[in-house]
Design an enzyme around this catalytic site. Sequence first.
Site, PDB file in Angstrom:
ATOM      1  N   ARG A  15     136.503  50.103   1.736  1.00  0.00           N
ATOM      2  CA  ARG A  15     135.612  48.547   0.971  1.00  0.00           C
ATOM      3  C   ARG A  15     134.985  48.988   0.144  1.00  0.00           C
ATOM      4  NH1 ARG A  15     136.924  45.098   4.793  1.00  0.00           N
ATOM      5  NH2 ARG A  15     136.300  42.871   3.897  1.00  0.00           N
ATOM      6  N   GLU A  42     121.668  59.476  -6.170  1.00  0.00           N
ATOM      7  CA  GLU A  42     121.029  58.595  -6.964  1.00  0.00           C
ATOM      8  C   GLU A  42     121.992  59.690  -8.642  1.00  0.00           C
ATOM      9  OE1 GLU A  42     117.804  57.115  -6.356  1.00  0.00           O
ATOM     10  OE2 GLU A  42     118.143  55.953  -5.191  1.00  0.00           O
ATOM     11  N   ASP A 101     138.623  39.508 -13.525  1.00  0.00           N
ATOM     12  CA  ASP A 101     138.026  40.244 -11.676  1.00  0.00           C
ATOM     13  C   ASP A 101     139.167  40.412 -10.631  1.00  0.00           C
ATOM     14  OD1 ASP A 101     136.950  40.481  -9.050  1.00  0.00           O
ATOM     15  OD2 ASP A 101     135.663  38.224  -8.489  1.00  0.00           O
ATOM     16  N   THR A 132     137.458  44.889  -5.902  1.00  0.00           N
ATOM     17  CA  THR A 132     137.316  45.153  -4.841  1.00  0.00           C
ATOM     18  C   THR A 132     138.480  46.386  -5.006  1.00  0.00           C
ATOM     19  OG1 THR A 132     138.470  44.063  -3.796  1.00  0.00           O
ATOM     20  CG2 THR A 132     136.894  43.469  -3.679  1.00  0.00           C
ATOM     21  N   LYS A 152     141.556  45.152  -0.755  1.00  0.00           N
ATOM     22  CA  LYS A 152     142.797  44.103  -0.699  1.00  0.00           C
ATOM     23  C   LYS A 152     143.534  44.799  -0.627  1.00  0.00           C
ATOM     24  CE  LYS A 152     138.563  40.532  -1.487  1.00  0.00           C
ATOM     25  NZ  LYS A 152     138.382  39.443  -1.743  1.00  0.00           N
ATOM     26  N   TYR A 171     122.678  62.229  -0.231  1.00  0.00           N
ATOM     27  CA  TYR A 171     122.704  61.404  -1.664  1.00  0.00           C
ATOM     28  C   TYR A 171     122.408  62.069  -2.452  1.00  0.00           C
ATOM     29  CZ  TYR A 171     119.068  57.533  -0.505  1.00  0.00           C
ATOM     30  OH  TYR A 171     118.905  56.130  -0.202  1.00  0.00           O
TER      31      TYR A 171
HETATM   32  C1  LIG Z   1     136.444  39.269  -2.144  1.00  0.00           C
HETATM   33  C2  LIG Z   1     136.052  38.810  -3.722  1.00  0.00           C
HETATM   34  C3  LIG Z   1     135.095  39.220  -4.810  1.00  0.00           C
HETATM   35  C4  LIG Z   1     133.656  40.085  -3.286  1.00  0.00           C
HETATM   36  O1  LIG Z   1     134.235  41.136  -2.420  1.00  0.00           O
HETATM   37  P1  LIG Z   1     133.288  41.673  -2.234  1.00  0.00           P
HETATM   38  O2  LIG Z   1     133.570  43.181  -1.077  1.00  0.00           O
HETATM   39  O3  LIG Z   1     133.689  40.670  -0.304  1.00  0.00           O
HETATM   40  O4  LIG Z   1     131.809  41.216  -2.158  1.00  0.00           O
HETATM   41  C5  LIG Z   1     134.386  38.598  -5.357  1.00  0.00           C
HETATM   42  N1  LIG Z   1     135.439  38.167  -6.726  1.00  0.00           N
HETATM   43  C6  LIG Z   1     136.576  38.054  -6.063  1.00  0.00           C
HETATM   44  C7  LIG Z   1     137.477  37.128  -7.202  1.00  0.00           C
HETATM   45  C8  LIG Z   1     137.217  38.343  -4.189  1.00  0.00           C
HETATM   46  O5  LIG Z   1     138.102  37.952  -3.849  1.00  0.00           O
END
Ligand SMILES: *Cc1c(COP(=O)(O)O)cnc(C)c1O
Length: 454
Positions: A243, A65, A208, A234, A237, A63
């Site tokens: 993840r 935090e 994003d 993220t 991807k 932990y």
């Molecule tokens: C995949 C994605 C997210 C969210 O990611 P998670 O890990 O599934 O919560 C946010 N914004 C965009 C543009 C995404 O493609």
Amino acid sequence: MIKQKQKSTKQKFTRIKEQDKALYELLQDEQRRQSDSLELIPSENIVSKAVLEAMGSVLTNKYSEGYPGARYYGGNEVIDKVENLARDRLKKLFNVPYANVQPYSGSQANMAVYIATCEAGDTVLGQHLFDGGHLTHGWKASATAKFFNTIQYHVKEDGYIDLKEVEMLAKKHKPKLIWVGATAYVREFPFKELGEIADKTGAYLVADIAHIAGLIVAGVHKSPEKFVDIITSTTHKTLRGPRGGIMMVTKKGLKKDKDLSLKLDRAIMPGSQGGPHNHTTAAMAVAFAEASRPAFKKYGKQVVKNADALAKALIKGGAELVSDGTDNHLLLLKCGKGRGAIVETALDMVGLTTNKNTIPNEPQSPFYPSGVRMGTPSVTTRGMKVKEMQQIALWINRVMDIVKSEELPDGNVVEKQKYIKKLTKKLKKNIEIDKIRNAVERLCREYPAPDNLV
Ligand SMILES: *Cc1c(COP(=O)(O)O)cnc(C)c1O
């Protein structure tokens, strides 16, 4: 880069096999599914064994935090170093002065941005879900629309973001926050142009880059770093890590608001999360180091080259794509009104995994949309190149042809599901579907998940 005919990368799960037969069987099944089919969902990838090792490490026991040097728990001397290692590598990758690696996933990173920059009820501008935007950019079914006044912009007929509309909406509604970045957008994002609009209207601009982070690191897409205040992403991807979610503040962002990084830190902890997932943080550190190596640049370039080849071959075979092609790792196949689920199901049966998706001006609903989304991050990790993309396109074109006269019934969800079930049964008996399935499996065996990614 990736050598073929490598030794198997299958995990053995020795302990689970001894003590939990039920789960062992499931893990084997999923491992088989992943190795014997082609993952074309553009938000998925295959991580390295080093990333898996870090994910399975004892760091999950701790932990911590708080943040390095300021924790609510003792015993964090090593964890502090791990988190700093991940943060420093991330800052270097994107040339930014601040990074936070604690968000549990992309959605949590985005939520933290709202918490850091807005009060409940503030106005926010984001890309419409049907046009590729993410749920967390203000879609009505997301909590973001419940707590904030969310306005949405669109893409034009040609698939590019409608900058005139963005400017008009920004001037009219004076949003606190503007989102750029999407989950199903096939063109490069106009970071510079949106940066100018945000500056003129006094909004924070957030990029994003969940989908394209790896392409930016590889240098095939331009970085938003000079034009936006905050970057979220993220890590699982195109960046090919565990993840997880990340947040960064640019020099421009700190100039606008010197407390922005502190606000983001607080928005995660204590604002919206508890203890960080330290095993994931360690895996991020591994992935960021991998992404900084020359092999990753080559990978990112090949991802885009492959998507372009796949798009061109699909069009040559008679398919229609949103925006008639792609600049990145993903493409959107137009399937006819409400027919995305039919094409997704049929492709699944031959071992090509895709996902049904809305298209711009979606005539149906997100549950039964009119497109299918596919991409090349995972098959490129397996070492495939243009020639294999052309083969995959031939299969997709053929499968679309086989189901071309199938239509979902007008009725309710139950009736539609029944129809899909019946279609699955019918396709199971189709000799050509069976032949393609076997050919896909042969290709999969030629290109196993690589043993080593660096
Ligand atoms: C995949 C994605 C997210 C969210 O990611 P998670 O890990 O599934 O919560 C946010 N914004 C965009 C543009 C995404 O493609």
